[in-house]
Structure formats: C-alpha cells, structure tokens
Design a protein around this motif. Structure first.
Motif, PDB file in Angstrom:
ATOM      1  N   PRO A  26       0.825  -1.217   0.000  1.00 14.92           N
ATOM      2  CA  PRO A  26       0.000   0.000   0.000  1.00 14.92           C
ATOM      3  C   PRO A  26       0.858   1.264   0.000  1.00 14.92           C
ATOM      4  N   MET A  27       0.353   2.295  -0.631  1.00 15.19           N
ATOM      5  CA  MET A  27       1.064   3.581  -0.641  1.00 15.19           C
ATOM      6  C   MET A  27       1.317   4.077   0.776  1.00 15.19           C
ATOM      7  N   SER A  28       0.396   3.800   1.685  1.00  8.20           N
ATOM      8  CA  SER A  28       0.586   4.237   3.075  1.00  8.20           C
ATOM      9  C   SER A  28       1.803   3.567   3.713  1.00  8.20           C
ATOM     10  N   ASP A  29       2.185   2.391   3.230  1.00 10.66           N
ATOM     11  CA  ASP A  29       3.392   1.719   3.711  1.00 10.66           C
ATOM     12  C   ASP A  29       4.627   2.131   2.914  1.00 10.66           C
ATOM     13  N   LEU A  30       4.439   2.456   1.638  1.00 11.93           N
ATOM     14  CA  LEU A  30       5.557   2.829   0.772  1.00 11.93           C
ATOM     15  C   LEU A  30       6.119   4.204   1.123  1.00 11.93           C
ATOM     16  N   LEU A  31       5.247   5.170   1.362  1.00 14.15           N
ATOM     17  CA  LEU A  31       5.684   6.552   1.578  1.00 14.15           C
ATOM     18  C   LEU A  31       6.721   6.696   2.699  1.00 14.15           C
ATOM     19  N   PRO A  32       6.527   6.080   3.878  1.00 10.23           N
ATOM     20  CA  PRO A  32       7.532   6.243   4.925  1.00 10.23           C
ATOM     21  C   PRO A  32       8.875   5.572   4.597  1.00 10.23           C
ATOM     22  N   LEU A  33       8.863   4.638   3.650  1.00 10.84           N
ATOM     23  CA  LEU A  33      10.095   3.952   3.258  1.00 10.84           C
ATOM     24  C   LEU A  33      10.930   4.782   2.285  1.00 10.84           C
ATOM     25  N   LEU A  34      10.354   5.875   1.796  1.00 13.44           N
ATOM     26  CA  LEU A  34      11.031   6.763   0.850  1.00 13.44           C
ATOM     27  C   LEU A  34      10.947   8.209   1.332  1.00 13.44           C
ATOM     28  N   PRO A  35      11.544   8.500   2.502  1.00 16.47           N
ATOM     29  CA  PRO A  35      11.366   9.824   3.101  1.00 16.47           C
ATOM     30  C   PRO A  35      12.004  10.975   2.318  1.00 16.47           C
ATOM     31  N   GLY A  36      12.875  10.678   1.374  1.00 18.05           N
ATOM     32  CA  GLY A  36      13.524  11.736   0.600  1.00 18.05           C
ATOM     33  C   GLY A  36      12.688  12.280  -0.539  1.00 18.05           C
ATOM     34  N   TYR A  37      11.480  11.729  -0.708  1.00 21.67           N
ATOM     35  CA  TYR A  37      10.625  12.130  -1.825  1.00 21.67           C
ATOM     36  C   TYR A  37       9.244  12.532  -1.313  1.00 21.67           C
ATOM     37  N   SER A  38       8.611  13.442  -2.034  1.00 22.57           N
ATOM     38  CA  SER A  38       7.260  13.854  -1.658  1.00 22.57           C
ATOM     39  C   SER A  38       6.252  12.793  -2.093  1.00 22.57           C
ATOM     40  N   LYS A  39       5.065  12.855  -1.515  1.00 25.87           N
ATOM     41  CA  LYS A  39       3.991  11.943  -1.892  1.00 25.87           C
ATOM     42  C   LYS A  39       3.665  12.085  -3.377  1.00 25.87           C
ATOM     43  N   ASP A  40       3.612  13.326  -3.860  1.00 27.28           N
ATOM     44  CA  ASP A  40       3.324  13.557  -5.273  1.00 27.28           C
ATOM     45  C   ASP A  40       4.397  12.945  -6.165  1.00 27.28           C
ATOM     46  N   GLU A  41       5.648  13.093  -5.775  1.00 30.64           N
ATOM     47  CA  GLU A  41       6.754  12.558  -6.577  1.00 30.64           C
ATOM     48  C   GLU A  41       6.690  11.027  -6.641  1.00 30.64           C
ATOM     49  N   ILE A  42       6.398  10.394  -5.521  1.00 33.71           N
ATOM     50  CA  ILE A  42       6.291   8.932  -5.483  1.00 33.71           C
ATOM     51  C   ILE A  42       5.078   8.464  -6.279  1.00 33.71           C
ATOM     52  N   THR A  43       3.962   9.149  -6.116  1.00 36.58           N
ATOM     53  CA  THR A  43       2.757   8.788  -6.862  1.00 36.58           C
ATOM     54  C   THR A  43       2.995   8.916  -8.359  1.00 36.58           C
ATOM     55  N   TYR A  44       3.557  10.027  -8.779  1.00 34.02           N
ATOM     56  CA  TYR A  44       3.838  10.251 -10.193  1.00 34.02           C
ATOM     57  C   TYR A  44       4.794   9.182 -10.728  1.00 34.02           C
ATOM     58  N   THR A  45       5.816   8.863  -9.954  1.00 33.53           N
ATOM     59  CA  THR A  45       6.782   7.837 -10.359  1.00 33.53           C
ATOM     60  C   THR A  45       6.103   6.488 -10.511  1.00 33.53           C
ATOM     61  N   CYS A  46       5.260   6.110  -9.581  1.00 38.77           N
ATOM     62  CA  CYS A  46       4.536   4.834  -9.676  1.00 38.77           C
ATOM     63  C   CYS A  46       3.652   4.793 -10.915  1.00 38.77           C
ATOM     64  N   LEU A  47       2.980   5.899 -11.209  1.00 36.63           N
ATOM     65  CA  LEU A  47       2.134   5.952 -12.403  1.00 36.63           C
ATOM     66  C   LEU A  47       2.966   5.773 -13.674  1.00 36.63           C
ATOM     67  N   LYS A  48       4.115   6.429 -13.737  1.00 36.78           N
ATOM     68  CA  LYS A  48       4.960   6.338 -14.924  1.00 36.78           C
ATOM     69  C   LYS A  48       5.619   4.958 -15.031  1.00 36.78           C
ATOM     70  N   LEU A  49       6.018   4.372 -13.909  1.00 33.20           N
ATOM     71  CA  LEU A  49       6.573   3.015 -13.942  1.00 33.20           C
ATOM     72  C   LEU A  49       5.514   2.013 -14.385  1.00 33.20           C
ATOM     73  N   ASN A  50       4.266   2.280 -14.033  1.00 32.36           N
ATOM     74  CA  ASN A  50       3.164   1.438 -14.496  1.00 32.36           C
ATOM     75  C   ASN A  50       2.964   1.597 -16.004  1.00 32.36           C
ATOM     76  N   GLU A  51       2.965   2.822 -16.481  1.00 34.58           N
ATOM     77  CA  GLU A  51       2.815   3.075 -17.915  1.00 34.58           C
ATOM     78  C   GLU A  51       3.946   2.436 -18.719  1.00 34.58           C
ATOM     79  N   ALA A  52       5.144   2.377 -18.133  1.00 30.11           N
ATOM     80  CA  ALA A  52       6.314   1.801 -18.804  1.00 30.11           C
ATOM     81  C   ALA A  52       6.374   0.277 -18.661  1.00 30.11           C
ATOM     82  N   ASN A  53       5.358  -0.303 -18.032  1.00 29.72           N
ATOM     83  CA  ASN A  53       5.290  -1.752 -17.813  1.00 29.72           C
ATOM     84  C   ASN A  53       6.439  -2.261 -16.932  1.00 29.72           C
ATOM     85  N   LEU A  54       6.800  -1.459 -15.932  1.00 26.24           N
ATOM     86  CA  LEU A  54       7.816  -1.874 -14.963  1.00 26.24           C
ATOM     87  C   LEU A  54       7.190  -2.237 -13.622  1.00 26.24           C
TER      88      LEU A  54
END
Length: 125
Positions: A26-54
């Motif tokens: 869950p994103m609620s578990d992922l966010l604290p594991l990546l404290p150097g990034y904002s929620k928006d940055e992580i969300t955007y990255t996940c969306l783009k990694l999904n679009e890239a089939n990664l």
C-alpha cells in the motif's frame, strides 16, 4: 511534473524488498520507506513506472487526478531493468551518461543502463 530517475530506482528497490508474494504494498506503507521524496513525486513515479510496464499498480481515478492505492508487483521488465541499475556505481555511470545526453525518459534510461552493463561485460572478458 518531472520524472526523477533516482526516485524510479528507489521505488523499484523498496518495492522489491517489501512487496510480499501474491500481496501488495500500500502507498501508506511505501511513503515512509522513501522519506527523501514527496507523496506527489512517489505517486507520479509509480504511475509512470506502471505506464512503462515496470510496475503493476492498483489505481483509482478521481476528478482531477489518479490515486495510487498500492503496488501489486514488479513486472518481468521491471526486474530486468532493476538488475541493470541495482549496483550503485553502475547507477552513477548511467546518471552521468544521461546528463551528457540531456534526456531521462524511461526508454532512454533503460537503454543506457543496458548499454552500461554490456560495456562492463565486454571490458571484463
């Protein structure tokens, strides 16, 4: 929003380490594991990694955007890409080459990472 290659790598590494087999992260578990990034940055990255089939993610559209609920799995392509960028010195070489190119699209990052690995293989033979 700009795609951050370091965030891409870190999302994949954290997902690999924390994603249970046949489960989700869950994103609620992922966010604290990546404290150097904002929620928006992580969300955007996940969306783009999904679009890239990664990554395979579960997402919910809402007026004005998309909510990423969780990461379901790293795809085969995602694992292949992650293996190419796992090593920190290899990743630094990839980023150096990307800065010279002036491009950091997902396909270019993947291509440069593959080429860096192939060059390392050739030089070690």
């Amino acid at each position: 929003m700009r795609l951050n290659p370091d965030c891409m790598r870190d999302v994949l590494l954290v997902a690999e380490e924390n994603l249970p087999l046949n489960g989700s992260l869950p994103m609620s578990d992922l966010l604290p594991l990546l404290p150097g990034y904002s929620k928006d940055e992580i969300t955007y990255t996940c969306l783009k990694l999904n679009e890239a089939n990664l990554l395979n993610i579960f997402k919910t559209p809402y007026p004005g955007g998309t909510f990423v609920n969780d990461i379901r799995e790293i795809t085969y392509n995602g694992h292949q890409f992650l293996e190419n960028i796992r090593n920190q010195s290899t990743w630094e070489t990839v980023k150096q080459k990307l800065s010279l190119l002036g491009s950091s699209s997902v396909p270019v990052i993947m291509s440069v990472a593959s080429q860096v690995i192939l060059n390392k293989i050739s030089s070690s033979l």
